[in-house]
Design a protein around this motif. Structure first.
Motif, PDB file in Angstrom:
ATOM      1  N   ASP A 190       0.800  -1.227   0.000  1.00  0.00           N
ATOM      2  CA  ASP A 190       0.000   0.000   0.000  1.00  0.00           C
ATOM      3  C   ASP A 190       0.835   1.281   0.000  1.00  0.00           C
ATOM      4  N   ALA A 191       1.932   1.259  -0.749  1.00  0.00           N
ATOM      5  CA  ALA A 191       2.708   2.490  -0.904  1.00  0.00           C
ATOM      6  C   ALA A 191       1.859   3.501  -1.685  1.00  0.00           C
ATOM      7  N   ASP A 192       2.162   4.800  -1.522  1.00  0.00           N
ATOM      8  CA  ASP A 192       1.336   5.783  -2.236  1.00  0.00           C
ATOM      9  C   ASP A 192       1.622   5.714  -3.739  1.00  0.00           C
ATOM     10  N   SER A 193       0.677   6.227  -4.523  1.00  0.00           N
ATOM     11  CA  SER A 193       0.694   5.981  -5.964  1.00  0.00           C
ATOM     12  C   SER A 193       1.918   6.609  -6.661  1.00  0.00           C
ATOM     13  N   GLN A 194       2.385   7.752  -6.151  1.00  0.00           N
ATOM     14  CA  GLN A 194       3.594   8.378  -6.711  1.00  0.00           C
ATOM     15  C   GLN A 194       4.789   7.441  -6.546  1.00  0.00           C
ATOM     16  N   THR A 195       4.916   6.892  -5.355  1.00  0.00           N
ATOM     17  CA  THR A 195       6.027   5.980  -5.058  1.00  0.00           C
ATOM     18  C   THR A 195       5.940   4.729  -5.929  1.00  0.00           C
ATOM     19  N   VAL A 196       4.726   4.189  -6.044  1.00  0.00           N
ATOM     20  CA  VAL A 196       4.529   3.007  -6.881  1.00  0.00           C
ATOM     21  C   VAL A 196       5.014   3.298  -8.301  1.00  0.00           C
ATOM     22  N   ARG A 197       4.617   4.468  -8.808  1.00  0.00           N
ATOM     23  CA  ARG A 197       4.961   4.844 -10.176  1.00  0.00           C
ATOM     24  C   ARG A 197       6.477   4.957 -10.365  1.00  0.00           C
ATOM     25  N   LYS A 198       7.133   5.566  -9.383  1.00  0.00           N
ATOM     26  CA  LYS A 198       8.589   5.737  -9.487  1.00  0.00           C
ATOM     27  C   LYS A 198       9.306   4.393  -9.452  1.00  0.00           C
ATOM     28  N   LEU A 199       8.873   3.540  -8.557  1.00  0.00           N
ATOM     29  CA  LEU A 199       9.524   2.224  -8.446  1.00  0.00           C
ATOM     30  C   LEU A 199       9.277   1.400  -9.706  1.00  0.00           C
ATOM     31  N   LYS A 200       8.068   1.510 -10.226  1.00  0.00           N
ATOM     32  CA  LYS A 200       7.744   0.807 -11.467  1.00  0.00           C
ATOM     33  C   LYS A 200       8.695   1.244 -12.584  1.00  0.00           C
ATOM     34  N   ARG A 201       8.901   2.554 -12.687  1.00  0.00           N
ATOM     35  CA  ARG A 201       9.787   3.076 -13.729  1.00  0.00           C
ATOM     36  C   ARG A 201      11.238   2.678 -13.459  1.00  0.00           C
ATOM     37  N   TYR A 202      11.640   2.718 -12.191  1.00  0.00           N
ATOM     38  CA  TYR A 202      12.984   2.246 -11.839  1.00  0.00           C
ATOM     39  C   TYR A 202      13.177   0.806 -12.327  1.00  0.00           C
ATOM     40  N   GLY A 203      12.186  -0.039 -12.060  1.00  0.00           N
ATOM     41  CA  GLY A 203      12.268  -1.441 -12.464  1.00  0.00           C
ATOM     42  C   GLY A 203      12.360  -1.586 -13.974  1.00  0.00           C
ATOM     43  N   TYR A 204      11.585  -0.767 -14.649  1.00  0.00           N
ATOM     44  CA  TYR A 204      11.609  -0.810 -16.107  1.00  0.00           C
ATOM     45  C   TYR A 204      12.987  -0.433 -16.663  1.00  0.00           C
ATOM     46  N   PHE A 205      13.532   0.682 -16.183  1.00  0.00           N
ATOM     47  CA  PHE A 205      14.817   1.144 -16.707  1.00  0.00           C
ATOM     48  C   PHE A 205      15.962   0.175 -16.375  1.00  0.00           C
ATOM     49  N   THR A 206      15.983  -0.312 -15.136  1.00  0.00           N
ATOM     50  CA  THR A 206      17.056  -1.270 -14.806  1.00  0.00           C
ATOM     51  C   THR A 206      16.877  -2.551 -15.622  1.00  0.00           C
ATOM     52  N   GLY A 207      15.623  -2.907 -15.881  1.00  0.00           N
ATOM     53  CA  GLY A 207      15.355  -4.101 -16.676  1.00  0.00           C
ATOM     54  C   GLY A 207      15.905  -3.972 -18.088  1.00  0.00           C
ATOM     55  N   MET A 208      15.690  -2.804 -18.678  1.00  0.00           N
ATOM     56  CA  MET A 208      16.216  -2.573 -20.026  1.00  0.00           C
ATOM     57  C   MET A 208      17.748  -2.693 -20.009  1.00  0.00           C
ATOM     58  N   ALA A 209      18.368  -2.040 -19.029  1.00  0.00           N
ATOM     59  CA  ALA A 209      19.835  -2.082 -18.923  1.00  0.00           C
ATOM     60  C   ALA A 209      20.304  -3.520 -18.689  1.00  0.00           C
ATOM     61  N   PHE A 210      19.602  -4.208 -17.820  1.00  0.00           N
ATOM     62  CA  PHE A 210      19.977  -5.587 -17.475  1.00  0.00           C
ATOM     63  C   PHE A 210      20.021  -6.466 -18.725  1.00  0.00           C
ATOM     64  N   GLN A 211      18.997  -6.340 -19.570  1.00  0.00           N
ATOM     65  CA  GLN A 211      18.945  -7.196 -20.751  1.00  0.00           C
ATOM     66  C   GLN A 211      20.006  -6.800 -21.777  1.00  0.00           C
ATOM     67  N   ILE A 212      20.256  -5.507 -21.907  1.00  0.00           N
ATOM     68  CA  ILE A 212      21.308  -5.077 -22.844  1.00  0.00           C
ATOM     69  C   ILE A 212      22.651  -5.653 -22.394  1.00  0.00           C
ATOM     70  N   VAL A 213      22.917  -5.562 -21.080  1.00  0.00           N
ATOM     71  CA  VAL A 213      24.173  -6.114 -20.567  1.00  0.00           C
ATOM     72  C   VAL A 213      24.216  -7.624 -20.795  1.00  0.00           C
ATOM     73  N   ASP A 214      23.099  -8.283 -20.584  1.00  0.00           N
ATOM     74  CA  ASP A 214      23.021  -9.719 -20.843  1.00  0.00           C
ATOM     75  C   ASP A 214      23.393 -10.023 -22.295  1.00  0.00           C
ATOM     76  N   ASP A 215      22.873  -9.230 -23.187  1.00  0.00           N
ATOM     77  CA  ASP A 215      23.132  -9.435 -24.612  1.00  0.00           C
ATOM     78  C   ASP A 215      24.595  -9.137 -24.959  1.00  0.00           C
ATOM     79  N   ILE A 216      25.170  -8.172 -24.250  1.00  0.00           N
ATOM     80  CA  ILE A 216      26.593  -7.879 -24.444  1.00  0.00           C
ATOM     81  C   ILE A 216      27.433  -9.057 -23.954  1.00  0.00           C
ATOM     82  N   LEU A 217      27.091  -9.553 -22.764  1.00  0.00           N
ATOM     83  CA  LEU A 217      27.874 -10.645 -22.171  1.00  0.00           C
ATOM     84  C   LEU A 217      27.842 -11.895 -23.054  1.00  0.00           C
ATOM     85  N   ASP A 218      26.756 -12.090 -23.779  1.00  0.00           N
ATOM     86  CA  ASP A 218      26.665 -13.248 -24.673  1.00  0.00           C
ATOM     87  C   ASP A 218      27.778 -13.207 -25.721  1.00  0.00           C
TER      88      ASP A 218
END
Lengths: 324, 324
Positions: A190-218
């Protein structure tokens, strides 16, 4: 910068993570011996448990309940595992993380149903959470992941694709599930909606970076480091970011053509990998990953300081420099 | 008894069923051309839509809302479809209901992801239903179906199995989803708990009978009626109820052994089918099905009379005498 060990980030959440680990094991128990063995094999193969840790950490920004967070964490990690098993069938992969895949150790049909089974367990785990948005977000996430896997088929071996196609693909392949991990973790507490939104975006951006790095490591890692042959993506017809930067290079094209046949002479594969490594494509891809990580860190800025924010910051840093 | 046409039962619910049909079509829309085509192909292949009709009819016993019932009906029918696609991959089936299967028309990977995709759509359809028990029951049902598919592997070509093993298997393969269709239909309309329980049991018993009849038809029908070769179950190593009654017959054993290789001379297959048909095994299996239908009808007795009760009664009768 000091080399970060991912596991050290988990120190503050060790008890919670080991509770989740037990719940994961409990959740794949089955009366069918084959399925139990296949699922435990998958579970033991491990992985970084990034989805669970994101859930736990995001939940710290609200009224934390380990029990609730664990249900969501287990569900998301199981969805991830299920999609890996099915991917291995599709890619006909024999090795993952240095271990035989389920489809190699047993066979395709066991892998298919083990995937379906784990998928269903993921739903059972959140079955009794009384929050409709949680179910909706999870259903949407699963849908997008599936779409992504299918689009991956459409794009296989297709050389007329651009950065946008690639980014859309890795969004579905990786970023969405990490984004949902953060979002659902925060929502469950039950975090407030602003916080939820920020964390969601944080997860999205790190996810994009994570996969790019994964693809580089391959491309940049050794077979031993990867636990599977380097260059597997290309051999499976997947064009990743580094390759996107070099695919129109006339000297590279013949390598790619041979890679797409799925089998390559050992020396030829090594020569191809060397060619990509020295082309500058890796650095360009790394740069895109760095831009995503900067965006991720920016989302955290206005959140309250604490163990969780610190750990999320370190995870972003870790992704930027990870070598495995 | 007058021959019942299943479609005639749907007359009173024609408008509702055509609404559901449209929702089904809408739900498998996808931006990936391959998946859209594969899913529509599956949808057009049809089937009897027994799950949706059960949902609709069960919902009549409460405060009926087409919109709510349709969400659940779509979800259950999609789960059924998804499991069929995956089954076809496992059984390596090229034909179903007289049409090419997805794995035959496209390939295994398209079938796998189309299944996953449809599975996810099933969840999206009930994502915004605000009733936790609905999600829990659906998750449990999916889990049991998966377990069933896996146990089916464990039991393939295994001749030391008994009636209990068989009944457990068809429970998971068919009866549970029909049972949940009735249960969730009634639940979605807030029917009282006694009514929900009776409808759930009605769905379970008709489901058991339905699958037994299906297994009988695999032996007694022509290839043309089935839209696939008669005896496919045996060729795929599945021991069904009629075969259970004859598997220890010394003259039958060599047939079974040859069937388990997966390929049989045309004349040999026909001789095997004739042998089963004249053995008395069909009648014994039919008797078990009849017992289930009697139990199903018994559950309906105390429910209020009306169009829905009449139709449910007729469906049970239809199952008893169906020839396709």
């Amino acid at each position: 910068m000091e080399k970060i060990k991912l596991m050290s980030l988990y120190t503050d959440f060790r008890k919670d993570m080991s509770y989740i680990e037990k719940e994961l094991e409990r959740s794949v128990q089955s009366s069918s011996p084959i399925v139990r063995q296949a699922s435990l094999h998958l579970l033991k193969a491990g992985g970084k448990r990034i989805r669970p840790i994101f859930v736990i950490m995001a939940a710290q920004f609200g009224t934390y309940s380990l029990e609730n967070a664990a249900k969501i964490a287990v569900s998301l990690e199981l969805i991830h595992m299920a999609s890996l098993v099915h991917d291995d069938v599709i890619d006909d992969s024999d090795m993952r993380r240095g271990l035989e895949t389920v489809k190699a150790k047993w066979n395709n049909r066991v892998a298919m149903y083990a995937g379906d089974f784990i998928f269903s367990r993921a739903l059972t785990s959140i079955g009794n959470i009384e929050k409709a948005p949680v179910h909706q977000i999870l259903a949407e996430t699963m849908l997008e992941i599936c779409k992504g896997e299918i689009i991956q088929i459409d794009f296989q071996q297709q050389t007329d694709q651009d950065l946008r196609d690639y980014l859309k693909r890795i969004k579905r392949k990786t970023a969405l599930l990490l984004s949902s991990s953060c979002e659902l973790g925060a929502l469950s507490a039950d975090a407030d909606s602003q916080t939820v939104r920020k964390l969601k975006r944080y997860g999205y951006f790190t996810g994009m970076a994570f996969q790019i790095v994964d693809d580089i490591l391959d491309i940049t890692s050794t077979d031993a480091e990867l636990g599977k042959p380097a260059g597997s993506d290309l051999l499976n017809g997947h064009i990743t970011l580094p390759v996107l930067y070099i695919k129109d290079d006339e000297q590279f094209k013949p390598y790619m053509k041979r890679a797409f046949t799925g089998v390559m002479e050992e020396s030829d594969r090594q020569a191809m990998l060397r060619y990509i490594r020295q082309s500058g494509a890796i650095e360009k891809a790394q740069h895109v990953s760095d831009l995503y990580l900067i965006k991720a860190l920016k989302e955290l800025e206005s959140l309250p300081n604490g163990k969780s924010k610190k750990a999320l910051t370190q995870i972003a840093d870790f992704i930027g420099q990870r070598k495995y």
